[in-house]
Design a protein around this motif. Structure first.
Motif, PDB file in Angstrom:
ATOM      1  N   ILE A  99      16.836 -50.739  46.351  1.00 48.07           N
ATOM      2  CA  ILE A  99      16.880 -49.426  47.009  1.00 48.07           C
ATOM      3  C   ILE A  99      17.352 -49.663  48.433  1.00 48.07           C
ATOM      4  CG2 ILE A  99      15.602 -47.357  47.664  1.00 48.07           C
ATOM      5  CD1 ILE A  99      13.510 -48.080  45.558  1.00 48.07           C
ATOM      6  N   ASP A 100      18.518 -49.178  48.773  1.00 45.83           N
ATOM      7  CA  ASP A 100      19.051 -49.314  50.129  1.00 45.83           C
ATOM      8  C   ASP A 100      18.461 -48.200  50.986  1.00 45.83           C
ATOM      9  OD1 ASP A 100      20.473 -49.620  52.451  1.00 45.83           O
ATOM     10  OD2 ASP A 100      22.403 -49.950  51.464  1.00 45.83           O
ATOM     11  N   LEU A 101      17.565 -48.572  51.922  1.00 44.92           N
ATOM     12  CA  LEU A 101      16.885 -47.583  52.755  1.00 44.92           C
ATOM     13  C   LEU A 101      17.614 -47.322  54.066  1.00 44.92           C
ATOM     14  CD1 LEU A 101      13.160 -48.614  52.182  1.00 44.92           C
ATOM     15  CD2 LEU A 101      14.493 -46.855  51.028  1.00 44.92           C
ATOM     16  N   VAL A 116      16.909 -53.373  52.709  1.00 42.65           N
ATOM     17  CA  VAL A 116      17.127 -53.184  51.276  1.00 42.65           C
ATOM     18  C   VAL A 116      15.875 -53.653  50.558  1.00 42.65           C
ATOM     19  CG1 VAL A 116      18.498 -53.808  49.265  1.00 42.65           C
ATOM     20  CG2 VAL A 116      19.615 -53.495  51.475  1.00 42.65           C
ATOM     21  N   ALA A 117      15.233 -52.726  49.800  1.00 41.04           N
ATOM     22  CA  ALA A 117      14.099 -53.098  48.965  1.00 41.04           C
ATOM     23  C   ALA A 117      14.626 -53.569  47.616  1.00 41.04           C
ATOM     24  CB  ALA A 117      13.167 -51.903  48.786  1.00 41.04           C
ATOM     25  N   ARG A 118      14.011 -54.623  47.071  1.00 42.02           N
ATOM     26  CA  ARG A 118      14.454 -55.189  45.790  1.00 42.02           C
ATOM     27  C   ARG A 118      13.262 -55.347  44.863  1.00 42.02           C
ATOM     28  NH1 ARG A 118      17.456 -60.616  46.910  1.00 42.02           N
ATOM     29  NH2 ARG A 118      15.604 -60.981  48.173  1.00 42.02           N
ATOM     30  N   TRP A 119      13.557 -55.292  43.552  1.00 39.36           N
ATOM     31  CA  TRP A 119      12.510 -55.502  42.551  1.00 39.36           C
ATOM     32  C   TRP A 119      12.883 -56.709  41.723  1.00 39.36           C
ATOM     33  CZ3 TRP A 119       7.774 -53.603  42.255  1.00 39.36           C
ATOM     34  CH2 TRP A 119       7.026 -53.868  41.110  1.00 39.36           C
ATOM     35  N   LEU A 120      12.085 -57.787  41.846  1.00 38.66           N
ATOM     36  CA  LEU A 120      12.324 -59.035  41.133  1.00 38.66           C
ATOM     37  C   LEU A 120      11.089 -59.375  40.302  1.00 38.66           C
ATOM     38  CD1 LEU A 120      13.861 -61.015  44.143  1.00 38.66           C
ATOM     39  CD2 LEU A 120      15.096 -59.804  42.341  1.00 38.66           C
ATOM     40  N   GLY A 121      10.629 -58.380  39.524  1.00 36.75           N
ATOM     41  CA  GLY A 121       9.355 -58.523  38.841  1.00 36.75           C
ATOM     42  C   GLY A 121       8.209 -58.130  39.741  1.00 36.75           C
ATOM     43  N   ALA A 122       8.471 -58.109  41.030  1.00 32.16           N
ATOM     44  CA  ALA A 122       7.556 -57.643  42.078  1.00 32.16           C
ATOM     45  C   ALA A 122       8.430 -57.195  43.246  1.00 32.16           C
ATOM     46  CB  ALA A 122       6.585 -58.741  42.497  1.00 32.16           C
ATOM     47  N   ALA A 123       7.834 -56.462  44.160  1.00 32.52           N
ATOM     48  CA  ALA A 123       8.602 -55.919  45.282  1.00 32.52           C
ATOM     49  C   ALA A 123       9.009 -57.033  46.249  1.00 32.52           C
ATOM     50  CB  ALA A 123       7.798 -54.853  46.015  1.00 32.52           C
ATOM     51  N   ALA A 124      10.220 -56.950  46.740  1.00 33.75           N
ATOM     52  CA  ALA A 124      10.749 -57.888  47.735  1.00 33.75           C
ATOM     53  C   ALA A 124      11.647 -57.093  48.686  1.00 33.75           C
ATOM     54  CB  ALA A 124      11.512 -59.024  47.070  1.00 33.75           C
ATOM     55  N   SER A 161       5.318 -38.653  51.830  1.00 29.62           N
ATOM     56  CA  SER A 161       4.014 -38.398  52.436  1.00 29.62           C
ATOM     57  C   SER A 161       3.743 -39.256  53.667  1.00 29.62           C
ATOM     58  CB  SER A 161       2.912 -38.637  51.397  1.00 29.62           C
ATOM     59  OG  SER A 161       2.891 -40.007  50.999  1.00 29.62           O
ATOM     60  N   GLY A 162       4.516 -40.320  53.899  1.00 31.06           N
ATOM     61  CA  GLY A 162       4.302 -41.198  55.038  1.00 31.06           C
ATOM     62  C   GLY A 162       4.388 -42.660  54.649  1.00 31.06           C
ATOM     63  N   VAL A 163       3.740 -43.542  55.434  1.00 29.76           N
ATOM     64  CA  VAL A 163       3.786 -44.986  55.194  1.00 29.76           C
ATOM     65  C   VAL A 163       2.957 -45.329  53.960  1.00 29.76           C
ATOM     66  CG1 VAL A 163       3.268 -47.258  56.146  1.00 29.76           C
ATOM     67  CG2 VAL A 163       4.122 -45.455  57.648  1.00 29.76           C
ATOM     68  N   VAL A 164       3.577 -46.072  53.021  1.00 29.43           N
ATOM     69  CA  VAL A 164       2.875 -46.476  51.794  1.00 29.43           C
ATOM     70  C   VAL A 164       2.774 -47.992  51.656  1.00 29.43           C
ATOM     71  CG1 VAL A 164       3.437 -44.363  50.544  1.00 29.43           C
ATOM     72  CG2 VAL A 164       5.021 -46.291  50.462  1.00 29.43           C
ATOM     73  N   CYS A 165       3.677 -48.759  52.295  1.00 26.20           N
ATOM     74  CA  CYS A 165       3.646 -50.222  52.214  1.00 26.20           C
ATOM     75  C   CYS A 165       3.985 -50.803  53.581  1.00 26.20           C
ATOM     76  CB  CYS A 165       4.638 -50.751  51.171  1.00 26.20           C
ATOM     77  SG  CYS A 165       4.361 -50.136  49.500  1.00 26.20           S
ATOM     78  N   LYS A 222       4.587 -48.291  41.382  1.00 30.21           N
ATOM     79  CA  LYS A 222       4.528 -46.834  41.480  1.00 30.21           C
ATOM     80  C   LYS A 222       4.856 -46.352  42.894  1.00 30.21           C
ATOM     81  CE  LYS A 222      -0.479 -46.677  42.304  1.00 30.21           C
ATOM     82  NZ  LYS A 222      -1.766 -46.103  41.829  1.00 30.21           N
ATOM     83  N   LEU A 223       4.534 -47.172  43.915  1.00 29.52           N
ATOM     84  CA  LEU A 223       4.889 -46.817  45.290  1.00 29.52           C
ATOM     85  C   LEU A 223       6.328 -47.212  45.599  1.00 29.52           C
ATOM     86  CD1 LEU A 223       1.607 -47.878  47.144  1.00 29.52           C
ATOM     87  CD2 LEU A 223       2.275 -45.597  46.349  1.00 29.52           C
ATOM     88  N   TYR A 224       6.732 -48.369  45.066  1.00 26.93           N
ATOM     89  CA  TYR A 224       8.103 -48.839  45.287  1.00 26.93           C
ATOM     90  C   TYR A 224       9.112 -47.799  44.818  1.00 26.93           C
ATOM     91  CZ  TYR A 224      12.298 -51.699  44.478  1.00 26.93           C
ATOM     92  OH  TYR A 224      13.588 -52.174  44.450  1.00 26.93           O
ATOM     93  N   LYS A 225       8.862 -47.195  43.655  1.00 23.64           N
ATOM     94  CA  LYS A 225       9.815 -46.228  43.102  1.00 23.64           C
ATOM     95  C   LYS A 225       9.897 -44.951  43.939  1.00 23.64           C
ATOM     96  CE  LYS A 225       8.009 -46.366  38.922  1.00 23.64           C
ATOM     97  NZ  LYS A 225       7.826 -46.081  37.469  1.00 23.64           N
ATOM     98  N   ARG A 226       8.907 -44.726  44.814  1.00 16.01           N
ATOM     99  CA  ARG A 226       8.912 -43.507  45.625  1.00 16.01           C
ATOM    100  C   ARG A 226       9.467 -43.727  47.027  1.00 16.01           C
ATOM    101  NH1 ARG A 226       2.975 -42.460  44.544  1.00 16.01           N
ATOM    102  NH2 ARG A 226       2.879 -42.212  46.817  1.00 16.01           N
ATOM    103  N   LEU A 227       9.905 -44.956  47.347  1.00 21.22           N
ATOM    104  CA  LEU A 227      10.365 -45.245  48.697  1.00 21.22           C
ATOM    105  C   LEU A 227      11.577 -44.391  49.063  1.00 21.22           C
ATOM    106  CD1 LEU A 227      10.062 -49.151  48.837  1.00 21.22           C
ATOM    107  CD2 LEU A 227       8.457 -47.430  49.684  1.00 21.22           C
TER     108      LEU A 227
END
Length: 351
Positions: A99-101, A116-124, A161-165, A222-227
């Motif tokens: 996800i390019d933020l 850039v947020a990445r998903w490699l089996g976990a958030a990176a 909604s604001g800061v999640v991570c 679930k939070l990563y997908k909402r970034l």
């Protein structure tokens, strides 16, 4: 139609021209038809096909279990279809690969970041930090290459909604009190204690133009997908402090270079000869070595005059062979004179 004599036109023409052939039509009876038995009598001459080979035990077992095997095959196809459907359902719920933020900035420090947020089996994540203008590149490079104190970067990832991570990045701190400009260290990637990788990127002019950081981030799927956006802060020095640090580094570099040059120059100066008593005599200079600042005489003596003094001497001192008179004290400090010259040369006897 016939002529007045009762003859047809054809008969009349034939009588008038007897040499022409005359056509006629006859009905010829056909041959007697054959019966069906006569037509297919050849079949009796064809030998019957050989009997099929006997059924083997394996074929017998296959025929016996044909229904079972068919049921198993249909069941396997159904299971594969169910697995495929399940995989597609799970796949549709997997977070996106990246996800390019977009970009953010810290105005006081003159920094711009792209996240850039990445998903490699976990958030990176992958973070690029650059100076906001080319004029700040020198100060940015000085701080990135040799930070004045430990640097940190705080990341905040947001949804509607604001800061999640969150994530704090600690840049490894390896201060260099005396950098060597002529032998810089290779800019190898560094690892932080939290598993982040920090890489300084060098531009064509040798300055650090970008810092690239990547690593894991604690952000559930679930939070990563909402970034939707991000923000960052840092204790990176302000623009004015970066410039002051750059001037300090330049001063250190100048001092290092000056001391290195002096050390190399001293290494070129030969050691003085050891004399037990003053020496005074005549000799003849036969050659010189401008790179070392020395002259050599016909008797094998070597006098160190210095490169600058040798080049600045009167023209007559560079014509060889050159008769001289020298006088040296016990410390091998000498005075050289030549006939007809108004100047003398200070020298040291080194051999």
């Amino acid at each position: 139609m016939s002529d007045p004599n009762g003859q047809s036109p054809v008969e009349s023409a034939a009588q008038e021209e007897p040499h022409l052939p005359q056509s006629r039509y006859e009905v010829v009876p056909g041959a007697e038809r054959n019966t069906a038995s006569e037509l297919y009598a050849f079949r009796a001459e064809i030998p019957p096909p050989p009997p099929p080979p006997p059924i083997t035990p394996a074929q017998a077992a296959f025929e016996k279990n044909r229904a079972l095997l068919t049921a198993l095959a249909i069941g396997g196809v159904i299971v594969l279809a169910m697995v495929l459907v399940a995989w597609l359902v799970l796949r549709s719920g997997e977070p996106p690969a990246y996800i390019d933020l977009g970009t953010g900035n810290i105005a006081a420090a003159g920094l711009e970041g792209r996240f850039v947020a990445r998903w490699l089996g976990a958030a990176a994540y992958e973070l690029h930090i650059d100076p906001t203008s080319p004029q700040q590149l020198a100060g940015f490079s000085a701080v990135a290459g040799n930070p004045p104190y430990p640097l940190s970067i705080d990341l905040q990832l947001k949804d509607s909604s604001g800061v999640v991570c969150r994530r704090q990045i600690l840049i490894p701190y390896n201060p260099q009190s005396l950098p060597d400009p002529d032998h810089p260290d290779d800019l190898q990637p560094e690892k932080s204690l939290d598993g982040d990788t920090i890489q300084n990127v060098v531009s064509a002019d040798g300055r650090i133009s970008e810092i690239v950081v990547d690593g894991p981030i604690n952000c559930p799927a679930k939070l990563y997908k909402r970034l939707e956006s991000w923000d960052f802060s840092s204790n990176f020095p302000a623009v004015a402090d970066q410039d002051a640090w750059r001037r300090r580094e330049q001063s250190l570099v100048s001092g290092v270079r000056r001391r290195a040059a002096e050390s190399r120059a001293r290494a070129l100066i030969p050691h003085s000869a050891e004399l037990v008593a003053p020496v005074e005599a005549d000799d003849v200079i036969v050659s010189d070595n401008p790179s070392r600042g020395t002259v050599q005489t016909g008797s094998g003596r070597v006098f160190y005059i210095g490169r600058d003094a040798l080049l600045a001497a009167e023209p007559g001192w560079q014509i060889f062979p050159l008769n001289i008179h020298f006088r040296c004290n016990v410390k091998a400090t000498c005075v050289l004179t030549r006939p007809g010259a108004s100047t003398v040369l200070q020298a040291r006897l080194v051999n």
